[in-house]
Design a protein around this motif. Structure first.
Motif, short mmCIF file in Angstrom:
data_model
loop_
_atom_site.label_atom_id
_atom_site.label_comp_id
_atom_site.label_asym_id
_atom_site.label_seq_id
_atom_site.Cartn_x
_atom_site.Cartn_y
_atom_site.Cartn_z
N GLY A 39 0.83 -1.20 0.00
CA GLY A 39 0.00 0.00 0.00
C GLY A 39 0.86 1.25 0.00
O GLY A 39 2.06 1.21 -0.34
N GLU A 40 0.27 2.35 0.42
CA GLU A 40 0.96 3.64 0.36
C GLU A 40 1.67 3.97 1.68
O GLU A 40 2.88 4.09 1.74
CB GLU A 40 -0.07 4.71 0.02
CG GLU A 40 0.48 6.11 -0.05
CD GLU A 40 -0.59 7.09 -0.54
OE1 GLU A 40 -1.06 6.94 -1.69
OE2 GLU A 40 -0.96 7.99 0.23
N GLY A 43 -2.50 5.12 7.79
CA GLY A 43 -3.46 6.17 8.13
C GLY A 43 -3.55 6.26 9.65
O GLY A 43 -2.71 5.68 10.36
N ASN A 79 3.73 -1.40 3.35
CA ASN A 79 3.49 -0.10 2.72
C ASN A 79 4.78 0.51 2.20
O ASN A 79 5.88 0.13 2.62
CB ASN A 79 2.90 0.86 3.76
CG ASN A 79 1.42 0.61 4.00
OD1 ASN A 79 0.62 0.62 3.08
ND2 ASN A 79 1.07 0.37 5.27
N1 URA Z 1 -3.65 2.92 3.41
C1 URA Z 1 -2.43 2.41 3.07
O1 URA Z 1 -1.90 2.68 2.02
N2 URA Z 1 -1.86 1.61 3.94
C2 URA Z 1 -2.39 1.25 5.10
O2 URA Z 1 -1.77 0.50 5.83
C3 URA Z 1 -3.65 1.78 5.41
C4 URA Z 1 -4.27 2.61 4.55
#
Ligand code: URA
Length: 184
Positions: A39-40, A43, A79
């Protein structure tokens, strides 16, 4: 090796995101997974719990996993950046660059056959800035014996229901590829 890596990140101050974090979100899951999700960045919920994808976007991802027969504990989730960017902004290039070494080591240790890139930030930082998520999503990219599947970030599905269909389709491809690779 895992212990070394986890210790090396514990007090990380390699970029300014360390200033606002409550917890480093290292990643979680099966350390020998065939499928890895990237992921990025954390949050608010992830920052509070120290775990990836535990907020609303994560719940949506869990639902898709359930529907497709993917067990969350059997995959590995990480992430691009391990600390929460303020107000959930996109990680800046220097932050991603500082953090990528950790992720590269995670990939090296997990040795996944398939990597699902969740959204533009994951796509651009892993495969290159020349890629765009809108045109790249849903298509396999093979590099150095890893199959990459770019797809929407689950948070994008919360904003645009129509993207759920694509997301489902892309993850179905992932399951199909996983099954193909594991019968060879
Ligand atoms: N968005 C993301 O990219 N990673 C997370 O862990 C949670 C939300």
């Amino acid at each position: 090796m895992w212990e070394e890596l986890e210790n090396s990140i514990k007090d990380c101050t390699k970029c300014k995101l360390c200033e606002g974090r409550h917890n480093i979100v290292f990643g979680e899951g099966n350390k020998e997974a065939d499928i890895m999700f990237i992921g990025e960045g954390p949050g608010a919920d992830e920052d509070a719990q120290g775990l990836p994808f535990v907020g609303k976007a994560g719940q949506l991802m869990n639902k898709a996993f359930q529907g497709l027969g993917i067990k969350r504990e059997e995959v590995y989730i990480a992430n691009i950046v391990k600390c929460r960017p303020p107000n959930n902004r996109v990680p800046e290039d220097d932050e991603a660059e500082a953090c990528l070494e950790y992720l590269r080591n995670q990939v090296m240790l997990v040795k996944p056959k398939i990597i699902v890139l969740l959204g533009s930030t994951a796509l651009k930082n892993i495969l290159g800035k020349e890629y765009g998520i809108t045109s790249a999503r849903g298509k396999w990219i093979e590099k150095k014996e890893i199959y990459y599947m770019p797809t929407w970030h689950p948070a994008a599905l919360l904003r645009d229901e129509a993207k759920k269909i694509d997301f489902w389709k892309d993850l179905k491809e992932v399951v199909k590829k996983y099954n193909e690779l594991n019968v060879k």
